[in-house]
Structures are given as structure tokens and as C-alpha cells.
Design an enzyme around this catalytic site. Structure first.
Site, PDB file in Angstrom:
ATOM      1  N   HIS A   1       7.224 -27.404  -0.166  1.00 35.49           N
ATOM      2  CA  HIS A   1       6.471 -28.447  -0.877  1.00 35.49           C
ATOM      3  C   HIS A   1       5.379 -27.818  -1.739  1.00 35.49           C
ATOM      4  O   HIS A   1       4.399 -28.468  -2.074  1.00 35.49           O
ATOM      5  CB  HIS A   1       5.869 -29.423   0.137  1.00 35.49           C
ATOM      6  CG  HIS A   1       6.918 -30.068   0.989  1.00 35.49           C
ATOM      7  ND1 HIS A   1       7.459 -31.296   0.700  1.00 35.49           N
ATOM      8  CD2 HIS A   1       7.562 -29.612   2.089  1.00 35.49           C
ATOM      9  CE1 HIS A   1       8.389 -31.586   1.607  1.00 35.49           C
ATOM     10  NE2 HIS A   1       8.476 -30.577   2.454  1.00 35.49           N
TER      11      HIS A   1
ATOM     12  N   GLU B   1       0.830  -1.214   0.000  1.00 31.38           N
ATOM     13  CA  GLU B   1       0.000   0.000   0.000  1.00 31.38           C
ATOM     14  C   GLU B   1       0.866   1.267   0.000  1.00 31.38           C
ATOM     15  O   GLU B   1       0.455   2.304  -0.501  1.00 31.38           O
ATOM     16  CB  GLU B   1      -0.938  -0.022   1.230  1.00 31.38           C
ATOM     17  CG  GLU B   1      -2.135   0.896   1.080  1.00 31.38           C
ATOM     18  CD  GLU B   1      -3.224   0.677   2.126  1.00 31.38           C
ATOM     19  OE1 GLU B   1      -3.397  -0.457   2.615  1.00 31.38           O
ATOM     20  OE2 GLU B   1      -3.911   1.653   2.460  1.00 31.38           O
TER      21      GLU B   1
ATOM     22  N   LYS C   1     -13.295   2.741  -1.975  1.00 32.20           N
ATOM     23  CA  LYS C   1     -14.151   3.082  -0.831  1.00 32.20           C
ATOM     24  C   LYS C   1     -15.278   4.014  -1.283  1.00 32.20           C
ATOM     25  O   LYS C   1     -16.424   3.859  -0.880  1.00 32.20           O
ATOM     26  CB  LYS C   1     -13.333   3.808   0.250  1.00 32.20           C
ATOM     27  CG  LYS C   1     -12.348   2.928   1.003  1.00 32.20           C
ATOM     28  CD  LYS C   1     -11.687   3.762   2.106  1.00 32.20           C
ATOM     29  CE  LYS C   1     -10.531   3.029   2.770  1.00 32.20           C
ATOM     30  NZ  LYS C   1      -9.776   3.845   3.714  1.00 32.20           N
TER      31      LYS C   1
HETATM   32  O1  PA5 Z   1      -2.806   2.077   5.964  1.00 28.91           O
HETATM   33  C1  PA5 Z   1      -3.866   2.609   5.778  1.00 28.91           C
HETATM   34  O2  PA5 Z   1      -4.001   3.854   5.750  1.00 28.91           O
HETATM   35  C2  PA5 Z   1      -5.126   1.799   5.589  1.00 28.91           C
HETATM   36  O3  PA5 Z   1      -4.858   0.437   5.521  1.00 28.91           O
HETATM   37  C3  PA5 Z   1      -6.091   2.037   6.739  1.00 28.91           C
HETATM   38  O4  PA5 Z   1      -5.493   1.664   7.942  1.00 28.91           O
HETATM   39  C4  PA5 Z   1      -7.401   1.275   6.541  1.00 28.91           C
HETATM   40  O5  PA5 Z   1      -7.970   1.609   5.310  1.00 28.91           O
HETATM   41  C5  PA5 Z   1      -8.379   1.578   7.653  1.00 28.91           C
HETATM   42  O6  PA5 Z   1      -8.582   2.954   7.739  1.00 28.91           O
HETATM   43  P1  PA5 Z   1      -9.268   3.594   8.994  1.00 28.91           P
HETATM   44  O7  PA5 Z   1      -8.352   3.459  10.160  1.00 28.91           O
HETATM   45  O8  PA5 Z   1      -9.495   5.030   8.633  1.00 28.91           O
HETATM   46  O9  PA5 Z   1     -10.540   2.851   9.234  1.00 28.91           O
END
Ligand code: PA5
Length: 454
Positions: free
Chosen positions: A306, A277, A420
Site C-alpha cells: 500500500h 558498506e 569519522k
Molecule cells: O562494518 C563495519 O566495519 C562498521 O559498520 C563498524 O562495525 C562500525 O563502524 C563500528 O565500528 P567499531 O566496531 O570499530 O566501533
């Protein structure tokens, strides 16, 4: 102790020390200077997270644990849950003898239903974690959980059994906290989800579970501070990040993280999110299309010897395999010496399982090296809260430096945001109608290409 051994990245057809001289050295120095500037501008909040006030959180959790709760339902997703899950899975039983943790991240209706059927609302604290306060998966499950508590305990008692962890000022969850008076903790505004494991996001559920969070923080602090100077420690993160990038540029842009130690498995899930990410981005900082990123892959030793290892050994030359190796385990068993096994297996007799495990790791690594594949190793002397904390901090730093070297923003996630928005639109959120249109698959949607299998 935690060590990174990169010797398997150097050699014929792989990296050479000269690779990092001249222009590349300058690039690295520039990236480190840019990172320092961001730190001074307060944009790299995660660097300070090892200084979190673990003592206060631990004391608060201790009090709650003495109130008779037995379980915690931790609701959060991505960076709001993977860190606590990973650390808890690395713990020994006596390091998690507090509240049993149940993580509600995915939205599978059957899993959601099972949680509410099996947990006892009188004994379960609900911990909701969302920095933005608008994450669909988290808030929809939280609203169910709250109703579940209210129906069983009444509103007043339910409010005392909810802990909310969110932005100190903004977001929908913060508004709700202010109206209901739940327990609450702040996510520092300058720390993004996947860099937040050492904030209340990770620390609160861990402390409720009885995990020694102060040792975790101490390990992270040592990894950050144990060099003579900041520039010396920066050099280490910079070198590791540069090695990974140089390999990616040479075509090895898939990073397999292979554990030889089951308690480390969930740390790889945490790592995969951080690496993917943070570094998978369409545009560079100048807004130009670059489509960069290095794909993280989880593998489990010896099981995947394996399974996946055949591909790593003989498939395309596009994978760097990094091993998570444990030198000392907390338990072991010796293979009985008698009665004798058939001759071809007798050499195993009298040997501890740990020795067989180590030989399997060594065999796989040496064979990969012989096949000309780049390998490296993270060596845990033991799996302790300190070494886990150091590992978490190390990878956050390496990821941040890699982002800088790639000239991309490692701290945003525009690709995730669009999904989202479309989901909100499809579910009817006012103001998101245009995103709902994008979610219909468009005029040339996939229907015509679907094949009936059954
Ligand atoms: O790393 C990130 O920013 C994302 O993975 C968020 O943690 C995830 O989308 C959850 O977001 P939030 O804490 O706003 O619910």
C-alpha cells in the site's frame, strides 16, 4: 530449511542461462579462486565464525543471568550492533527470556537520556562493543554509562557490571579493559564489523538475552558445510552473486528485500548494511575509479503493498525484488465464518490469516513478474535460529563473492572512515585539525542555498 528460488530472475528481458557461459563462467571461476586464496591467507575470518565456541559463551551468560541482572544496555553501532538486534528480533518470546536488551547505537540526545532515566543501574549490565575502540558514538555513550554505574554502585561493583568486546590487542577500549578488569571478549582481528555477528559481537548479547546461540551457529555451519565438496557449495554462492551482478549490469542495481514475516524485518537492516558498506566502493582493487555498488532497500509486506509497490511495479526498470517468505508460522487465527461479511468479502471467511498473507505475497510477486520485473525468494520453512544462522552466513558469502566479481575490496569502508575523521576533527581531537577544516563546508558552503520554510 532455507531455500533461494531465483526462477523469477530468468525470462524475457531478464537473465538467461546462456548469460553465465563462456567469459562469465571464467570470471566466476577466477573470482572463486581469488576468494579461496584470500581464505588461505587468513583474510576471510568470517568463514570460520560458525565454529565459534558457543557453548562457553552460553555457559558464561547463564552464570551472569543467575546473578540477578534483569537488563543489558548494549552499546555499539553498525556491524557492532545490527547483527544481535536482527537475530533477537527474529526470536520467539521463549528464545529471549533472559536479560532484556536495550541497544544504544544512535546518538540522539533524547534517546540517550531516556535510556539512563528508565534503566536501573543496579540491575543493568553494560555491554560495550567496538572493534576499533575509537568509535565516537559508542565510546561517548559508554563513558556516560560507566559513570552512571559508578555513581550508583561505586567503582568496584561497577567494574563487575561491564562487559567489553573489542580487538584482542589494539585500540583504546582494549587499553581501558586492561586497566579496569572488566569482563571482556575478543573480536577476531580478521573479521570486520559487518561480518562479525557470529563472533562475541553478536553472540554475547544474544546469549545474555537467553537466545539459543548454538542453534544459530549450527544453522550457519550447515549452510557452509552441507554440500559434498567445498567447490559445490562455492558454486551456489557464486551463482547467486553472479545473478545479482548480472541484473545490476542490466540496470537492475537496486535490490529491494521485502519481508513477509515480521520477525524477519530487522534482518533486512542487517543485510542493508552488509550489502551497502561492503559493495559501495569508489575504486577497484587496482585503484581505478569505478563507483560501483547496488543500493539495498527495505520493504515490508504486506504494508508496503500500500506504499512502495506502486513504484516497483510501474517505475523505472532498476529494481530486483527479493522476497523473504515464511512457509509455516508459529501462530495463526481463522477469520470467523459468521456473521457473514458483505458478499465481496465472504471468500475470506473461514480462512487462516496465514493463507491470506501467502495470497498477498503471491499476488504481489506474480504481478511484478507480469510487469517484467526480476523477483527472487528466500523461503524459510520456519523462522528458527538455524534458518536465521543459515541466512546470515549465506549473505556474508554472497557479499564476499560479489565483491570479488566486482574487483573491489568488500571488507574496507574508506567512505565511512573520512566522516569519522572529520567528526573527530570538529570535536577537537589532537592531530585531526586538518580534517576539521574539511568539515567547515569550505568557502562555497551550502548557506547561500538554504531556503527558509518556517
Ligand atoms: O562494518 C563495519 O566495519 C562498521 O559498520 C563498524 O562495525 C562500525 O563502524 C563500528 O565500528 P567499531 O566496531 O570499530 O566501533
Amino acid at each position: 530449511m532455507l531455500t533461494f528460488d531465483s526462477s523469477g530472475l530468468y525470462g524475457d528481458g531478464l537473465l538467461s542461462k546462456e548469460h553465465f557461459g563462456g567469459e562469465r563462467r571464467e570470471e566466476l571461476q577466477e573470482a572463486m579462486a581469488d576468494l579461496q586464496a584470500r581464505f588461505e591467507a587468513d583474510e576471510l575470518g568470517f568463514v570460520d565464525t560458525p565454529d565459534a565456541d558457543g557453548a562457553s559463551i552460553a555457559a558464561w551468560a547463564e552464570e551472569r543471568r543467575s546473578e540477578g541482572w534483569t537488563d543489558q544496555l548494549v552499546i555499539g553501532i553498525g556491524g557492532s550492533s545490527l547483527g544481535a538486534m536482527a537475530v533477537l528480533d527474529s526470536a520467539l518470546p521463549d528464545q529471549r527470556d533472559g536479560l532484556r536488551a536495550h541497544f544504544a547505537d544512535n546518538l540522539d540526545p533524547e534517546s540517550v537520556d531516556r535510556l539512563f532515566r528508565t534503566l536501573n543501574p543496579e540491575k543493568t549490565v553494560v555491554v560495550v562493543i567496538t572493534k576499533s575502540g575509537t568509535t565516537i558514538e559508542t565510546m561517548s555513550q559508554f563513558w556516560l554509562a560507566r559513570q552512571w554505574l559508578v555513581e550508583a554502585l561505586g567503582e568496584e561493583a561497577a567494574n563487575k557490571q561491564i562487559v567489553a568486546i573489542t580487538d584482542p590487542e589494539s585500540g583504546e577500549l582494549r587499553k581501558l579493559v586492561d586497566n579496569h578488569g572488566w569482563w571482556d571478549f575478543d573480536v577476531p582481528p580478521n573479521v570486520g564489523g559487518r561480518f562479525s555477528v557470529l563472533t562475541p559481537v553478536g553472540l554475547v548479547p544474544l546469549a545474555l538475552a537467553g537466545y539459543p546461540i548454538q542453534e544459530l551457529l549450527e544453522g550457519a555451519r550447515s549452510a557452509r558445510d552441507n554440500r559434498q565438496s567445498l567447490s559445490e557449495s562455492a558454486q551456489i554462492w557464486g551463482t547467486i552473486a553472479a545473478e545479482h551482478l548480472a541484473l545490476a549490469d542490466a540496470g537492475y542495481n537496486e535490490l529491494v528485500m521485502m519481508t513477509y514475516g515480521d520477525r524477519l524485518q530487522s534482518l533486512v537492516d542487517w543485510f542493508c548494511q552488509l550489502w551497502a558498506e561492503s559493495l559501495g566502493k569508489a575504486r577497484n582493487r587496482q585503484g581505478e575509479l569505478v563507483h560501483r555498488g547496488m543500493t539495498p532497500i527495505k520493504a515490508v509486506g504486506v504494508t508496503d503493498q500500500h506504499s512502495q509497490v506502486q513504484l516497483y511495479m510501474e517505475g523505472p526498470h532498476n529494481k530486483h525484488i527479493t522476497f523473504l517468505e515464511v512457509r509455516n508460522f508459529e501462530a495463526d487465527r481463522i477469520i470467523p465464518e459468521s456473521p457473514p461479511l458483505p458478499r465481496a468479502l465472504q471468500h475470506l471467511q473461514g480462512k487462516p490469516i496465514s493463507e491470506v498473507f501467502a495470497a498477498e505475497l503471491r499476488g504481489t510477486r506474480d504481478a511484478l513478474r507480469q510487469a517484467g520485473r526480476p523477483t527472487s525468494s528466500w523461503i524459510f520453512e520456519r523462522i528458527t535460529p538455524g534458518s536465521v544462522g543459515a541466512f546470515l552466513f549465506a549473505w556474508q558469502m554472497i557479499t564476499a563473492v560479489a565483491g570479488e566479481l566486482m574487483d573491489i575490496d568488500a571488507f574496507d569502508q574508506p567512505g565511512v572512515e573520512m566522516g569519522k575523521k572529520i567528526a573527530h576533527g570538529l570535536l577537537g581531537r589532537p592531530g585531526f585539525e586538518e580534517y576539521a577544516q574539511q568539515g567547515q563546508g569550505g568557502p562555497d558552503g551550502p548557506a547561500e542555498e538554504s531556503r527558509r520554510i518556517l
